[in-house]
Structures are given as structure tokens and as C-alpha cells.
Design an enzyme around this catalytic site. Structure first.
Site: not given
Ligand code: UDX
Length: 441
Positions: A39, A212, A268, A338
Site C-alpha cells: 500500500k 459517530k 460501517c 464489505r
Molecule cells: C456511512 C455513513 O453515511 C458515513 O457518515 C460514515 O462515516 C460511514 O458510514 P458509507 O458506508 O460510505 O457511509 O455509505 P452510505 O452512503 O451511508 O450508505 C450505506 C448503505 O445504506 C449503502 O449500502 C446504501 O446502499 C444504503 N442506503 C442508503 C439505503 O439502502 N437507502 C438509503 O436511503 C440510503
């Protein structure tokens, strides 16, 4: 302008690499540290080891300034930095729902022995509440500079796919500190970010840690809430898509994270709500967040129900049927698989005897590595060739733009499950498709 501290960023995954690159672009001298020499070498030669829009260009720019370099040496980092950011991962443990603290503990331990002067160590990783206090004691005990080393917590809210924007101009910053000096150091470390008027909440360590997990739990709850409504819609013939739109007009509710479908995945949300539940139980207040188990359960049912819909369209048995799975990443604009709902559905259908062909614009290499048993296409239309059922699992824009007639020309049967409510049902039905989506008539 206050004098700018020199920064180190420990852990160069999505969070750390983005943080290191953006801080260098914003004018700081930054050393990024990772235990993985591959990396480190990639980053030093200008290659971002994962898919993140906009980041490769910024890495090039940052390296050109001469302000950014990556190393595997904690000694180099310890000698260099005034403020050290801990950005390593806290995945779910294999043997329980708790967060695995191995990497955080190793990072802090490895760094501590090289801290010979007054510095600030800042945790950014998502951790069980109480971790910061434990690490503060640990670092003081191990560092040659002892009590001169302080610890602060600065949770990170970046979303994959928007990591650069979320880092350069976050909607808020949280500084968990135990002294005015620590607050000053953090203020100096984020000066260009704060200069844009980004609001800052200064608080104690444990509140900062909790912000968080509370935020991610809320987001997960919102998604599972609308998906629970989808389950009700399924048995009543109501339309969850219309329902969500009507709810969203109420500003108190709002339309964001209210998109029904296959539910949440990624590195996450799923593990954070489980780790939070686990931690609350340890603290004797498990009941307070017991609903998060329900949120997780609703979310898992989405995957099972999507599989059911495909089986139904196959006439009750998928054995020997060809299924085109559009999408593998946990969300669009990412190559992250993931806990990806998409791959979960594809792998389940395969295990039931279907011949599943997957296509994803960015996550093919990762998907292949994790699921070599699945077949892979070279495009959405290639995956759909001779398909008995097409199932859309990740809402990439390129899937929204597919011409229903073009796909009808290659598929064996015109049956589609829209797992993400991404397509226009009327358009697909007009082209002769049997269109199905969870919670829609
Ligand atoms: C998330 C948080 O948004 C972010 O603030 C934190 O720092 C890390 O976790 P991320 O994991 O990048 O970010 O994805 P995010 O855009 O939040 O989407 C999470 C999941 O929810 C995805 O699988 C997405 O498809 C799903 N999702 C999101 C839905 O099914 N419906 C929605 O309305 C929004």
C-alpha cells in the site's frame, strides 16, 4: 495564521489515505503510515489502492507539492509529527458482534514508543465508547514523553464515493478533548477546513466517540424504517415508493436515507450498529438500544425477500436458471464489497442452484476474489445474455440508463427485479418486461 502542526496519519485505508491526501493538498506537511508495504509503495508512486472518485488526481497533486509521503516506519512518524491521526479500521470481530480493536491498539502501541515530546494523538476510527480514555492512559504509560502526550477524539463521518468532499468540507467537526491545548492543536490542524465556516462541536472524549455510532445508528434506523414500511406495503398492495416520497415532504422527516430497497451494507453501518449494541450490553444498558437488533433484522430480511422475488419469477425453483446480477458493490461509486447486499443475494441464488452472472462497473476484481464460484460478465448486457431473470442490486447510473428494449433483445425472458427502486417501472413494462420491486405493486 497559527503555525501549522506537522501531521501523521496512521492507517491508509479509505479514511486515512483520503485524510492524508486532503490535508497535504490543503497545505500541511503529512506523513502517512501503514504496516502494509505494498500500500505504501502504491501511494508513494501515485496510485490510490481503492476506487474513490477524485482522489487519484489529488494524490498526484499532493505528491507534487512535496508535502506528502508514505512510510511503514513508526519511528519516522513519531519523530516527524506534532499531531498524529489514528485512522485504522475497527471491523467486526469474527467471534462476536464486538468491534475488533487489534489494529487501533497496535497503531497506538507502535507509535507511543517513538513519542519523545509534547504531541497530540487524535483518534478518528469508530470505536466502542470508553476506548479513548483507555488509549489515553496507554499512550502516557508507553511514551517516553509520558504525561506530555495527550489524546483527543475526532470522529470521521466521510461517505465512500464522497470522501474528498466530506473531508475538505464536512458538515460538522467534533473535537473530543480534555484540555484547551488539545483544542488549540486540533483547531490549528484543521484551520483551512474551519475557515470555511464548518461548525465545530467541542466536547469530552466519550461524547465524541458516541456521536459517530449514534449518527450511524440513526441512519441505519431510517433505512430500516422505510424498509419495514415496504414489508407492510407488500401485504397490502400499497406502494412504498410513493409512501416514502409523501413522507419526505415533511421536513421533520426528510427524504434522505429514506430510499427503500435492498438495505444497507458496507464497512460501517452494519458492524457499527452491532458493535454499539454489544458495547451497550457490556455497560448494562443494552435495553436502550435493543431496537438496533430489530434494525439489523429488518435489513437482513431485505436480502432474503429479494432472493424470494427472484425465485418467484423463476416459477418457484432457480435450479439451472440463469440470473443476471447487476451490481456487486455495497453502493454505487464504490468498489467496496464489505457486507454488500448485492453479493449476498448473488451468492445465495448460486447456492440454491442458479447460474448467476454478475456485472459491476467497479467492484469486479474484489467480487471475483471473494466469490470465485460466481460467473462474471463484461457488461450489463453481457451478464443479461440468455437470462431468465435480471436483478438490479446496486443502483449505478449506468444501470438506470439501460434501454429496456436493448436488454430484452439479449435476455431469454423479460423479467426484472429492481432491488434498488432505481428504474422507471412504466418504461420497463411498456417494453414488455415483467417489473417487480419489493414493496411495490
Ligand atoms: C456511512 C455513513 O453515511 C458515513 O457518515 C460514515 O462515516 C460511514 O458510514 P458509507 O458506508 O460510505 O457511509 O455509505 P452510505 O452512503 O451511508 O450508505 C450505506 C448503505 O445504506 C449503502 O449500502 C446504501 O446502499 C444504503 N442506503 C442508503 C439505503 O439502502 N437507502 C438509503 O436511503 C440510503
Amino acid at each position: 495564521m497559527t503555525e501549522r502542526p506537522r501531521l501523521t496519519v496512521i492507517g491508509t485505508g479509505y479514511l486515512g489515505a483520503t485524510h492524508a491526501i486532503c490535508m497535504a493538498v490543503m497545505g500541511y506537511e503529512v506523513v502517512g503510515v501503514d504496516v502494509d508495504p505494498v500500500k505504501v509503495e502504491k501511494l508513494n508512486s501515485g496510485e490510490v489502492p481503492f476506487f474513490e472518485p477524485g482522489l487519484p488526481e489529488l494524490l498526484t497533486k499532493a505528491l507534487e507539492t512535496g508535502r506528502l509521503r508514505f512510510t511503514t516506519s513508526f519511528q519516522e512518524a513519531g519523530e516527524f509529527g506534532d499531531v498524529h491521526f489514528i485512522c485504522v479500521g475497527t471491523p467486526q470481530r469474527r467471534d462476536s458482534e464486538a468491534a475488533d480493536m487489534t489494529y487501533v491498539d497496535a497503531a497506538v502501541t507502535s507509535l507511543a514508543e517513538h513519542l519523545h515530546r509534547r504531541v497530540l494523538v487524535v483518534g478518528k476510527s469508530t470505536v466502542p465508547v470508553g476506548t479513548a480514555a483507555r488509549l489515553a492512559a496507554l499512550v502516557r504509560e508507553l511514551a517516553p514523553a509520558g504525561d506530555q502526550v495527550e489524546l483527543a477524539w475526532n470522529p470521521e463521518f466521510l461517505r465512500e464515493g464522497f470522501a474528498v468532499d466530506d473531508t475538505m468540507k464536512p458538515d460538522r467537526m467534533v473535537f473530543g478533548v480534555t484540555s484547551a491545548w488539545a483544542e488549540q492543536q486540533l483547531t490549528a490542524a484543521f484551520e483551512p477546513v474551519l475557515a470555511q465556516g464548518v461548525p465545530v462541536k467541542v466536547t469530552d472524549l466519550q461524547t465524541a466517540e458516541l456521536v459517530k455510532v449514534a449518527a450511524n445508528s440513526f441512519l441505519a434506523t431510517k433505512i430500516s424504517y422505510i424498509n419495514a414500511m415496504a414489508e407492510i406495503c407488500e401485504v397490502t398492495g400499497a406502494d412504498v415508493h410513493d409512501l416514502a416520497e409523501a413522507l419526505a415532504y415533511d421536513e421533520r422527516i426528510g427524504g434522505k436515507f429514506l430510499r427503500p430497497g435492498l438495505g444497507f451494507g458496507g464497512g460501517c453501518l452494519p458492524k457499527d450498529i452491532r458493535a454499539f449494541t454489544h458495547r451497550a450490553e457490556e455497560l448494562g444498558v443494552g435495553q436502550a438500544v435493543g431496537f438496533l437488533r430489530e434494525i439489523d433484522g429488518i435489513n437482513r430480511r431485505r436480502r432474503a425477500r429479494t432472493v424470494d422475488l427472484v425465485v418467484e419469477l423463476c416459477g418457484g425453483d432457480v435450479t439451472g436458471k440463469r440470473v443476471a446480477a447487476l451490481g456487486a458493490a455495497f453502493k454505487p461509486n464504490s468498489d467496496d464489497i464489505r457486507d454488500a447486499p448485492a453479493l449476498d443475494v448473488a451468492a445465495t441464488l448460486h447456492s440454491m442452484g442458479a447460474h448467476v452472472v454478475v456485472y459491476d462497473p467497479a467492484a469486479m476484481a474484489n467480487a471475483r476474489r471473494a466469490h470465485p464460484e460466481l460467473a462474471y460478465g463484461t457488461s450489463a448486457l453481457d451478464a443479461a445474455r440468455d437470462a431468465d431473470v435480471v436483478v438490479l442490486l446496486t443502483e449505478w447510473n449506468e444501470f438506470r440508463e439501460i434501454e429496456p428494449s436493448a436488454m430484452a433483445a439479449v435476455a431469454a425472458q423479460n423479467k426484472i427485479v429492481d432491488g434498488r427502486h432505481a428504474l422507471e417501472p412504466a418504461q420497463w413494462r411498456a417494453a414488455g418486461w415483467e417489473y417487480r420491486a419489493l414493496g411495490r405493486p
